[in-house]
Scaffold this motif. Sequence first.
Motif, short mmCIF file in Angstrom:
data_model
loop_
_atom_site.label_atom_id
_atom_site.label_comp_id
_atom_site.label_asym_id
_atom_site.label_seq_id
_atom_site.Cartn_x
_atom_site.Cartn_y
_atom_site.Cartn_z
N THR A 113 4.51 1.97 -0.42
CA THR A 113 5.70 1.28 0.11
C THR A 113 6.21 1.92 1.40
OG1 THR A 113 7.02 2.66 -1.36
CG2 THR A 113 6.55 0.42 -2.11
N ALA A 114 5.85 3.18 1.64
CA ALA A 114 6.34 3.88 2.83
C ALA A 114 5.38 3.80 4.01
CB ALA A 114 6.62 5.35 2.49
N LEU A 115 4.20 3.22 3.79
CA LEU A 115 3.22 3.15 4.88
C LEU A 115 3.79 2.37 6.06
CD1 LEU A 115 -0.07 2.34 2.91
CD2 LEU A 115 0.56 4.52 4.00
N LYS A 116 3.68 2.93 7.25
CA LYS A 116 4.14 2.21 8.45
C LYS A 116 3.20 1.04 8.73
CE LYS A 116 7.49 5.04 9.43
NZ LYS A 116 8.68 4.80 8.69
N ASP A 117 1.92 1.29 8.50
CA ASP A 117 0.94 0.23 8.68
C ASP A 117 0.55 -0.29 7.30
OD1 ASP A 117 -1.25 -1.36 9.04
OD2 ASP A 117 -2.35 0.04 10.32
N GLN A 118 1.15 -1.42 6.94
CA GLN A 118 0.96 -1.95 5.58
C GLN A 118 -0.43 -2.54 5.36
OE1 GLN A 118 2.83 -2.07 2.65
NE2 GLN A 118 4.19 -0.53 3.54
N THR A 119 -1.24 -2.62 6.42
CA THR A 119 -2.60 -3.13 6.23
C THR A 119 -3.55 -2.01 5.80
OG1 THR A 119 -3.36 -2.76 8.50
CG2 THR A 119 -2.21 -4.85 8.06
N ARG A 120 -3.05 -0.77 5.72
CA ARG A 120 -3.93 0.35 5.32
C ARG A 120 -4.41 0.14 3.89
NH1 ARG A 120 -4.82 3.84 8.94
NH2 ARG A 120 -3.31 4.24 10.61
N ARG A 121 -5.63 0.58 3.66
CA ARG A 121 -6.25 0.35 2.37
C ARG A 121 -5.69 1.27 1.30
NH1 ARG A 121 -12.51 0.74 1.56
NH2 ARG A 121 -12.46 0.00 -0.59
N PHE A 122 -5.39 2.52 1.69
CA PHE A 122 -4.93 3.51 0.70
C PHE A 122 -3.64 4.18 1.17
CE2 PHE A 122 -9.64 3.72 0.78
CZ PHE A 122 -9.89 3.20 -0.48
N PRO A 123 -2.77 4.54 0.22
CA PRO A 123 -1.65 5.42 0.56
C PRO A 123 -2.19 6.85 0.67
CG PRO A 123 -1.64 4.95 -1.80
CD PRO A 123 -2.82 4.21 -1.20
N MET A 124 -1.32 7.81 1.00
CA MET A 124 -1.76 9.22 1.00
C MET A 124 -1.20 9.92 -0.23
SD MET A 124 -1.48 12.09 3.94
CE MET A 124 -0.04 13.12 3.72
N ASN A 125 -2.09 10.46 -1.03
CA ASN A 125 -1.67 11.12 -2.26
C ASN A 125 -1.00 12.47 -1.97
OD1 ASN A 125 -2.53 9.17 -4.10
ND2 ASN A 125 -4.65 9.90 -3.94
N PRO A 126 -0.08 12.91 -2.85
CA PRO A 126 0.54 14.23 -2.69
C PRO A 126 -0.52 15.34 -2.75
CG PRO A 126 1.60 12.96 -4.46
CD PRO A 126 0.37 12.20 -4.05
N ARG A 127 -0.28 16.40 -2.01
CA ARG A 127 -1.08 17.63 -2.08
C ARG A 127 -2.58 17.39 -1.98
NH1 ARG A 127 2.04 22.02 -3.80
NH2 ARG A 127 4.11 21.40 -4.50
N GLY A 128 -2.99 16.46 -1.11
CA GLY A 128 -4.42 16.24 -0.91
C GLY A 128 -5.11 15.60 -2.09
N GLY A 129 -4.34 14.94 -2.96
CA GLY A 129 -4.94 14.23 -4.11
C GLY A 129 -5.73 15.18 -4.99
N PRO A 130 -7.05 14.93 -5.14
CA PRO A 130 -7.87 15.74 -6.05
C PRO A 130 -7.89 17.22 -5.69
CG PRO A 130 -9.22 14.22 -4.74
CD PRO A 130 -7.80 13.85 -4.51
N MET A 131 -7.59 17.55 -4.43
CA MET A 131 -7.58 18.98 -4.06
C MET A 131 -6.43 19.71 -4.77
SD MET A 131 -8.36 19.29 -0.02
CE MET A 131 -9.41 20.73 0.02
N ASN A 132 -5.37 18.95 -5.08
CA ASN A 132 -4.18 19.51 -5.74
C ASN A 132 -3.78 20.85 -5.12
OD1 ASN A 132 -2.04 19.58 -7.46
ND2 ASN A 132 -3.21 20.33 -9.22
N LEU A 133 -3.51 20.82 -3.84
CA LEU A 133 -3.24 22.03 -3.07
C LEU A 133 -2.03 22.79 -3.61
CD1 LEU A 133 -3.69 20.45 0.50
CD2 LEU A 133 -5.36 21.84 -0.74
N THR A 134 -2.13 24.11 -3.62
CA THR A 134 -0.99 24.95 -4.00
C THR A 134 0.02 24.93 -2.85
OG1 THR A 134 -1.91 26.91 -2.95
CG2 THR A 134 -2.53 26.53 -5.25
#
Length: 141
Positions: free
Chosen positions: A101-122
Amino acid sequence: MRRSLLLAPLAAALVFTGCSKATTAAAAAPKGPVMPAGVTAVSIAMGDSIFNATGAPCQRCHGQKGVGGQNGPSLVAGPWLHSTGKYEEIVATITIGVPRTALKDQTRRFPMNPRGGPMNLTDDQVKAVAAYVYSISRARQ
Ligand code: HEC
């Protein structure tokens, strides 16, 4: 500015007492304008390896060196989309991610997951990768 004011007398004192470590630390510091606390040569290098590692999520979407890719905007050029580009704000963006919902470009295929998604960054890894993003993007408006 504050850092150089604090460090100058310290460095002078260390050089005066003949401590060679002071010279090494000064040489490793990034050149140019004084960086925000947390943005150091070491954190930038750590962030670089997180961001640009082969197959790492950041570079898969934002491109190698953050130049932009099919699923992520350039982080080196163009106006800031989700902050004013301060280091702490970049840390927050990477921690929280960018929900659809926060994407500036709503045509983007994916949002950006927190902390790099699967990387689950500390927290430390998020700060390092934010330092890297800051270092490649601080010339942006
Ligand atoms: C699935 C693709 C994807 C991945 C993986 C991803 N991003 Fe993003 N990123 C995006 C999108 C999409 C946006 C927001 C674009 C928009 O609003 O239109 C974004 C926005 C950003 C922003 C805000 C830019 C601005 O102008 O305010 C930063 C900083 C950022 N990403 C850094 C990272 C970092 C660091 C990583 C790795 C930890 C990462 N991204 C991983 C897709 C991705």
